[in-house]
Write an enzyme that holds these catalytic residues in place. Structure first.
Site, PDB file in Angstrom:
ATOM      1  N   GLU A  19       0.833  -1.153   0.159  1.00  0.00           N
ATOM      2  CA  GLU A  19       0.077   0.038   0.011  1.00  0.00           C
ATOM      3  C   GLU A  19       0.876   1.053   0.124  1.00  0.00           C
ATOM      4  OE1 GLU A  19      -2.144   0.399   3.859  1.00  0.00           O
ATOM      5  OE2 GLU A  19      -1.196  -1.588   4.109  1.00  0.00           O
TER       6      GLU A  19
ATOM      7  N   LYS B 107       2.602   4.691   1.157  1.00  0.00           N
ATOM      8  CA  LYS B 107       2.818   5.226   2.456  1.00  0.00           C
ATOM      9  C   LYS B 107       2.274   6.848   2.506  1.00  0.00           C
ATOM     10  CE  LYS B 107       6.609   5.633   6.061  1.00  0.00           C
ATOM     11  NZ  LYS B 107       6.204   6.804   6.600  1.00  0.00           N
TER      12      LYS B 107
ATOM     13  N   ASP C  54       1.536  10.474   3.581  1.00  0.00           N
ATOM     14  CA  ASP C  54       2.483  11.411   4.269  1.00  0.00           C
ATOM     15  C   ASP C  54       1.477  12.519   5.055  1.00  0.00           C
ATOM     16  OD1 ASP C  54       4.624  12.900   5.074  1.00  0.00           O
ATOM     17  OD2 ASP C  54       5.124  13.748   3.078  1.00  0.00           O
TER      18      ASP C  54
ATOM     19  N   ARG D 116      -0.266   9.499  17.802  1.00  0.00           N
ATOM     20  CA  ARG D 116       0.877   8.633  18.054  1.00  0.00           C
ATOM     21  C   ARG D 116       1.743   8.942  19.207  1.00  0.00           C
ATOM     22  NH1 ARG D 116       5.575   5.669  14.699  1.00  0.00           N
ATOM     23  NH2 ARG D 116       7.084   7.181  15.422  1.00  0.00           N
TER      24      ARG D 116
ATOM     25  N   GLU E  70      -4.082   7.274   8.805  1.00  0.00           N
ATOM     26  CA  GLU E  70      -3.388   8.478   8.714  1.00  0.00           C
ATOM     27  C   GLU E  70      -4.533   9.561   8.406  1.00  0.00           C
ATOM     28  OE1 GLU E  70      -0.023   7.791   8.865  1.00  0.00           O
ATOM     29  OE2 GLU E  70       0.967   9.426   8.053  1.00  0.00           O
TER      30      GLU E  70
ATOM     31  N   TYR F 119      -5.412   1.951   7.882  1.00  0.00           N
ATOM     32  CA  TYR F 119      -4.376   0.890   7.599  1.00  0.00           C
ATOM     33  C   TYR F 119      -4.025  -0.236   8.215  1.00  0.00           C
ATOM     34  CZ  TYR F 119      -1.051   4.326   8.972  1.00  0.00           C
ATOM     35  OH  TYR F 119      -0.359   5.573   9.545  1.00  0.00           O
TER      36      TYR F 119
ATOM     37  N   LYS G  94       3.803  -5.165   3.475  1.00  0.00           N
ATOM     38  CA  LYS G  94       3.436  -5.987   4.928  1.00  0.00           C
ATOM     39  C   LYS G  94       3.132  -7.290   4.633  1.00  0.00           C
ATOM     40  CE  LYS G  94       0.834  -1.828   6.734  1.00  0.00           C
ATOM     41  NZ  LYS G  94      -0.368  -1.048   6.998  1.00  0.00           N
TER      42      LYS G  94
ATOM     43  N   LYS H 133      10.890   3.816   0.484  1.00  0.00           N
ATOM     44  CA  LYS H 133      10.617   5.396   0.331  1.00  0.00           C
ATOM     45  C   LYS H 133      10.976   5.633  -0.924  1.00  0.00           C
ATOM     46  CE  LYS H 133      10.482   7.280   4.712  1.00  0.00           C
ATOM     47  NZ  LYS H 133      10.639   8.615   5.367  1.00  0.00           N
TER      48      LYS H 133
ATOM     49  N   CYS I  69       9.519  48.654   5.674  1.00  0.00           N
ATOM     50  CA  CYS I  69       9.087  48.357   4.591  1.00  0.00           C
ATOM     51  C   CYS I  69      10.094  48.323   3.188  1.00  0.00           C
ATOM     52  CB  CYS I  69       7.671  49.042   4.113  1.00  0.00           C
ATOM     53  SG  CYS I  69       7.335  48.815   2.381  1.00  0.00           S
TER      54      CYS I  69
ATOM     55  N   CYS J  61       8.871  51.614   0.507  1.00  0.00           N
ATOM     56  CA  CYS J  61       8.570  52.917   0.994  1.00  0.00           C
ATOM     57  C   CYS J  61       9.357  53.404   2.251  1.00  0.00           C
ATOM     58  CB  CYS J  61       6.898  53.171   1.186  1.00  0.00           C
ATOM     59  SG  CYS J  61       6.291  52.417   2.804  1.00  0.00           S
TER      60      CYS J  61
ATOM     61  N   CYS K  83       3.387  46.793   6.414  1.00  0.00           N
ATOM     62  CA  CYS K  83       3.732  48.212   6.083  1.00  0.00           C
ATOM     63  C   CYS K  83       2.325  48.759   6.445  1.00  0.00           C
ATOM     64  CB  CYS K  83       4.185  48.273   4.551  1.00  0.00           C
ATOM     65  SG  CYS K  83       4.174  50.050   4.115  1.00  0.00           S
TER      66      CYS K  83
ATOM     67  N   CYS L 216       1.872  53.292   0.020  1.00  0.00           N
ATOM     68  CA  CYS L 216       3.250  52.497  -0.342  1.00  0.00           C
ATOM     69  C   CYS L 216       2.925  52.013  -1.784  1.00  0.00           C
ATOM     70  CB  CYS L 216       3.480  51.569   0.643  1.00  0.00           C
ATOM     71  SG  CYS L 216       4.554  50.208   0.214  1.00  0.00           S
TER      72      CYS L 216
HETATM   73  S1  IVH Z   1       1.289   0.656   8.883  1.00  0.00           S
HETATM   74  C1  IVH Z   1       3.915  -0.921  12.822  1.00  0.00           C
HETATM   75  N1  IVH Z   1       0.781   1.761   6.917  1.00  0.00           N
HETATM   76  O1  IVH Z   1       4.416   5.450   8.573  1.00  0.00           O
HETATM   77  C2  IVH Z   1       3.658   0.306  11.779  1.00  0.00           C
HETATM   78  N2  IVH Z   1       1.905   3.213   8.318  1.00  0.00           N
HETATM   79  O2  IVH Z   1       6.922   4.862  10.250  1.00  0.00           O
HETATM   80  C3  IVH Z   1       2.265   0.276  11.420  1.00  0.00           C
HETATM   81  N3  IVH Z   1       2.364   5.405   7.567  1.00  0.00           N
HETATM   82  O3  IVH Z   1       3.511   6.352  11.850  1.00  0.00           O
HETATM   83  C4  IVH Z   1       2.180   1.272  10.452  1.00  0.00           C
HETATM   84  N4  IVH Z   1       1.294   5.261   5.629  1.00  0.00           N
HETATM   85  O4  IVH Z   1       2.076   7.478  10.081  1.00  0.00           O
HETATM   86  C5  IVH Z   1       1.451   1.936   7.898  1.00  0.00           C
HETATM   87  N5  IVH Z   1      -0.030   2.539   4.696  1.00  0.00           N
HETATM   88  C6  IVH Z   1       0.745   2.378   5.995  1.00  0.00           C
HETATM   89  C7  IVH Z   1       1.265   3.865   6.097  1.00  0.00           C
HETATM   90  C8  IVH Z   1       1.799   3.880   7.446  1.00  0.00           C
HETATM   91  C9  IVH Z   1       2.012   5.878   6.386  1.00  0.00           C
HETATM   92  C10 IVH Z   1       3.039   6.033   8.518  1.00  0.00           C
HETATM   93  C11 IVH Z   1       2.477   6.045   9.904  1.00  0.00           C
HETATM   94  C12 IVH Z   1       3.542   5.410  10.955  1.00  0.00           C
HETATM   95  C13 IVH Z   1       4.819   5.382   9.905  1.00  0.00           C
HETATM   96  C14 IVH Z   1       5.501   4.325  10.587  1.00  0.00           C
END
Ligand code: IVH
Length: 697
Positions: free
Chosen positions: A143, A145, A147, A166, A203, A255, A321, A345, A439, A442, A457, A462
Site C-alpha cells: 500500500e 505510505k 504522508d 501517536r 493517517e 491501514y 506488509k 521510500k 517596508c 517605502c 507596512c 506605499c
Molecule cells: S502501518 C508498525 N501503513 O508510517 C507500523 N503506516 O513509520 C504500522 N504510514 O507512523 C504502520 N502510511 O504514520 C502503515 N500504509 C501505511 C502507512 C503508514 C503511512 C506512517 C504512519 C506511521 C509511520 C511508520
C-alpha cells in the site's frame, strides 16, 4: 447541562433502535416513532457522508441532504433530552479545550523500518524468510505510505469513543474533539454485530487540491499559508478549538489495527476489507495490491512511483506488509518496528540549489513576506526560483540564511518549499537572517498587529501595496482586465503613470506607447481591454476593491443585499452584521474601509473616469412589505434566494438573525433555533401558506 450523556441507545437489530430517557429514578420509553425516525436519520446521514466524503459519489442532491439534516436538527431542538453523541450535529463540540489530555495506548504505536530501493525490498524479503526459516514465497500486502499524521480511532461496541495521536508511541494525545469533525469517519461502524473493542489506525491528511484551496483562502484572508499538506493537517489537529478542524478539509485512511476484543482478524487484506465494510475509509482498492511474492512488491513499488503525481494526496513511498497475521506474529518485533513490515521510500521529488538572497515582498494588505530567491533548479519538471519563507518564526525554525545550500520541493506538487538547509555546506561567516523592520519599498516602519505573526507596512500610499492592489483589481475574478498583467502594472507604477485604480481609466494610448516594449498594436489591445471592463457587475466591483476579508463570495452576498453601490457605501455596522453570511470580522473591515474619505473619493473618481457599475437589478412589484424585515428559516418549497428576491421585490428586507426588530419569521419545514427565538421574543411566525396569503393581500 445537557443530558445527552444520560441517553442510552440499545441496538436491537439492524435499523431497530429503542431509546430510553431517564425519568426520575426510572427509565421511561419515549415516543417510539420519533426516536426510531431520529435513529434512522443519524444512520442515513452517515451513509450520505460516506458516499460524499469517502466514495466521492453523492447519491442525493445537496438540498435533499440539507432536508434530512434539518429534520434531524428539528427533532433535537424539540427534544434535547434525546440528543445522541452519534448525531452528526455533535461532531463539533461547543467548547475549545485548554490542552490535550495524554492517554496511554493499549498497544504501542510502532514505526516502520525504512528502505529506499528495489534491492532493499528484496533484502527485506530475505530477512523475513530467514526468521521464518522457510524458502516459500511470502504473500505481501502493498500500500502507499501516506504522508500525514498517524491517528488511532477507538471504537467500543461499534461506537467511536476516542482518538489519539501517536505521540511517543506509548502515550498519545486525546484529539477526539478534532477527529470527530472529520465527516468521513463513521461515528458508528456499519454492522449489527460490532466487536467489543477495535482500534483502527490510519493517517489523517489533507488532499493536494484541498490544501491548495485552503492556502488560497488563507492568503485571501491575510493569514499565513501552510508550507505543505502535512503541516496543514498536523497544524489543524493540534488546534484546541474543534471549529477550526471542522472548517478544514481533513481526511482519514485506515491501514492497521491497534488493540481489539471480541473479533478475529486473519490478514492485512481482509482487515482492509473489513474497514471498508464498516464504512471506515481506506485508500482506493486500485492503489493497493496483494502480491504472491517479493517480485510483485518490487513491481508495485515501480508502479506507484509512476502514479505518485496523479494521486490525490502526497505519499513518500510504499509499505510492504506480510499479509498473514499468523506469520506476522511469528516474526514479531525488533526494537520499535515490526519485522513483518517495511517502508520502501521514494527518492523525494526534490533538488538541491543555493539561496542567492532573501527579499521581502509587500502584499496588498501590506503584509511583509520574506522570499528566498534561489539559483534556478528543476523539480518535478518545473523550474523553481522563489520559495516563500512565510515569516520570522519559520525562518528561525529552519534557520534559513542567505547563500545557504538548500533542498527544495513542491508542496502539494505546486508550491515551492525549502525542506532542508544543508548546514554542512554553510560558510563560517554566514549570519542569521532577520526580516528588516522597514517596508523595503517605502521605508515605513513595519508594524505588528497583536495576535498576528506577520509584519505589515502601515503606509496606505506605499507603492508596493498599490501595485499588489492594482494586480488584484485587474485580476480575472475582479475587473478582468486581461491585457494588463503584473509586469505592465509594475511599469505603470514605476513610471508614475498610475497612482490609483481610477488612473487606469484615464490612461491614453500615447502614454502606453512610451513604455518600453509596447508597440502600437499591443498598446491598442491594452486600451481596449481596459475599456471592456467599464461596466462591471456590482459584485465584481466590490471584490475588486480589495477590502480585507471580502472575498468573491462575500462580495456576491453584499451586491445582492445592497443592489446599488451607493447603498453599500452608506451602510453601517448594524446593518452589515444582520446580513446572512457576513460575520462581525468582515463587517468591521468593511466599515473601516468605507469610513475612510480617501476610499470614497477614489470610488467617485473611478466613476467619473467612466466606469459604470451595474447595480443588481431588483424588480419592484409593490411596496407591500416596505419597512418589514423577514427572517427565513427551515426548508421552503422554493429556493431560499428566490424567496428573498420576492420579499425584496415588495421592498421588504431579509435578515439572517431574529431580533425584536424582526417583523416576521417565515418558517419552513424543520425550522430550528430561529423559530424558538421568534417564539421567545414574540415575533410573528408565518407558515409558507400564510406568507403566500400575505403576498396576495
Ligand atoms: S502501518 C508498525 N501503513 O508510517 C507500523 N503506516 O513509520 C504500522 N504510514 O507512523 C504502520 N502510511 O504514520 C502503515 N500504509 C501505511 C502507512 C503508514 C503511512 C506512517 C504512519 C506511521 C509511520 C511508520
Amino acid at each position: 447541562m445537557r443530558i445527552a450523556l444520560l441517553v442510552y441507545f440499545s441496538f436491537i437489530s439492524k435499523g431497530d433502535w429503542s431509546l430510553m430517557v431517564p425519568d426520575g429514578k426510572h427509565m421511561k420509553k419515549v415516543q417510539p416513532n420519533l426516536t426510531k425516525r431520529y435513529a434512522e436519520l443519524i444512520e442515513e446521514i452517515q451513509v450520505h457522508d460516506t458516499n460524499y466524503h469517502v466514495l466521492d459519489r453523492p447519491t442525493i442532491p445537496d438540498r435533499e441532504y440539507d432536508k434530512l439534516y434539518a429534520e434531524l436538527k428539528n427533532i433535537e431542538e424539540a427534544h434535547p433530552e434525546i440528543i445522541s453523541e452519534l448525531s452528526p450535529t455533535q461532531r463539533v463540540g461547543a467548547q475549545a479545550l485548554d490542552k490535550f489530555k495524554k492517554v496511554a495506548h493499549r498497544k504501542p504505536m510502532l514505526s516502520l523500518q525504512n528502505s529506499y530501493s528495489e534491492e532493499d525490498i528484496l533484502a527485506f524479503d530475505k530477512r523475513v524468510k530467514k526468521v521464518l526459516a522457510s524458502e516459500k514465497d511470502i504473500e505481501y500486502f502493498c500500500e502507499p505510505k501516506l504522508d500525514g499524521l498517524a491517528i488511532e480511532l477507538i471504537y467500543e461496541n461499534g461506537t467511536l469513543v476516542g482518538a489519539l495521536t501517536r505521540g511517543d508511541g506509548t502515550t498519545g494525545e486525546d484529539v477526539f474533539s478534532n477527529i470527530k469533525t472529520i465527516k468521513s469517519i463513521p461515528m458508528k461502524l456499519k454492522t449489527s454485530t460490532p466487536p467489543k473493542l477495535v482500534e483502527i489506525r490510519g493517517e489523517v491528511l489533507m488532499q493536494k487540491k484541498d490544501f491548495l484551496k485552503l492556502n488560497e483562502e488563507q492568503q485571501e484572508e491575510g493569514e499565513v499559508p501552510f508550507a505543505n499538506p502535512r503541516n496543514a493537517a498536523a497544524g489543524t489537529i493540534r488546534q484546541l478549538d474543534p471549529k477550526i478542524a471542522a472548517a478544514r478539509p481533513l481526511r482519514f485512511y485506515g491501514y492497521s489495527l491497534g488493540a481489539f476484543e471480541g473479533i478475529q482478524f486473519k490478514s492485512q487484506d481482509s482487515t482492509q476489507k473489513q474497514f471498508r465494510d464498516w464504512g471506515v475509509p481506506t485508500v482506493a482498492e486500485e492503489i493497493i495490491s496483494l502480491v504472491d511474492k517479493a517480485d510483485g512488491a518490487v513491481d508495485y513499488y515501480n508502479k506507484i512511483k509512476k502514479l505518485r503525481k496523479a494521486l490525490p494526496f502526497e505519499i513518500d513511498g510504499i509499505v510492504v506488509k506480510v499479509n498473514d497475521y499468523k506469520l506476522q506474529d511469528e516474526l514479531g518485533f525488533i526494537s520499535r518496528s515490526p519485522r513483518w513490515a517495511n517502508a520502501a521510500k521514494f527518492e523525494p521529488d526534490q533538488a538541491e540549489t543555493q539561496i542567492e538572497k532573501i527579499v521581502v515582498q509587500v502584499g496588498r494588505t501590506g503584509a511583509l513576506t520574506p522570499v528566498a530567491i534561489m539559483k534556478p533548479v528543476v523539480v518535478g519538471g518545473v523550474t523553481i526560483t522563489n520559495a516563500t519563507l512565510h515569516n520570522q518564526d519559520e525562518i528561525d525554525r529552519k534557520d534559513v540564511r542567505e547563500q545557504d545550500f538548500v533542498i527544495v520541493h513542491r508542496a502539494g506538487d505546486v508550491i515551492p518549499e525549502i525542506v532542508e538547509v544543508l548546514k554542512d555546506k554553510r560558510e563560517k561567516k554566514s549570519k542569521a537572517y532577520y526580516i528588516p523592520k522597514e517596508c523595503p519599498v517605502c521605508g515605513s516602519e513595519a508594524t505588528k498587529v497583536e495576535g498576528e505573526v506577520v509584519l505589515r507596512c502601515p503606509n496606505p500610499l506605499c507603492d508596493a501595496k498599490l501595485k499588489e492592489s492594482l494586480k488584484h483589481f485587474v485580476s480575472k475574478r475582479a475587473m478582468n482586465i486581461e491585457k494588463v498583467g503584473d509586469k505592465l502594472i509594475d511599469s505603470f507604477v514605476d513610471n508614475k503613470l498610475i497612482g490609483s485604480y481610477s488612473d487606469l481609466y484615464k490612461i491614453k494610448i500615447d502614454q502606453v506607447l512610451v513604455l518600453e516594449r509596447q508597440g502600437e498594436k499591443s498598446a491598442q489591445n491594452i486600451i481596449e481591454s481596459i475599456d471592456s471592463s467599464r461596466k462591471p457587475s456590482l459584485s465584481r466591483f466590490i471584490y475588486a476593491l480589495g477590502i480585507r476579508f471580502v472575498g468573491e463570495q462575500t462580495a456576491k452576498i453584499l451586491a445582492h443585499h445592497f443592489g446599488l453601490l451607493d447603498k453599500f457605501l452608506k451602510t453601517n455596522l448594524e446593518e452589515l452584521v444582520e446580513i446572512d453570511g457576513v460575520g462581525p470580522k468582515v463587517a468591521q473591515s468593511i466599515i473601516d474601509a468605507i469610513s475612510q474619505d480617501s476610499f470614497k473619493k477614489e470610488i467617485q473618481k473611478i466613476i467619473k473616469n467612466g466606469v459604470d457599475i451595474q447595480g443588481e437589478e431588483k424588480k419592484i412589484s409593490s411596496e407591500r412589505f416596505k419597512g418589514l424585515t423577514f427572517v427565513i428559516t427551515g426548508t421552503l418549497p422554493m429556493d431560499r434566494d428566490e424567496v428573498k428576491k420576492i420579499i425584496e421585490s415588495h421592498l421588504g428586507k431579509t435578515s439572517g438573525s431574529v431580533s425584536k426588530k424582526t417583523s416576521y419569521v417565515l418558517a419552513g419545514e424543520a425550522a430550528g433555533t430561529k423559530l424558538d427565538k421568534a417564539q421567545e421574543l414574540g415575533v410573528k411566525v408565518l407558515s409558507w401558506e400564510e406568507f403566500q396569503s400575505l403576498l396576495a393581500e
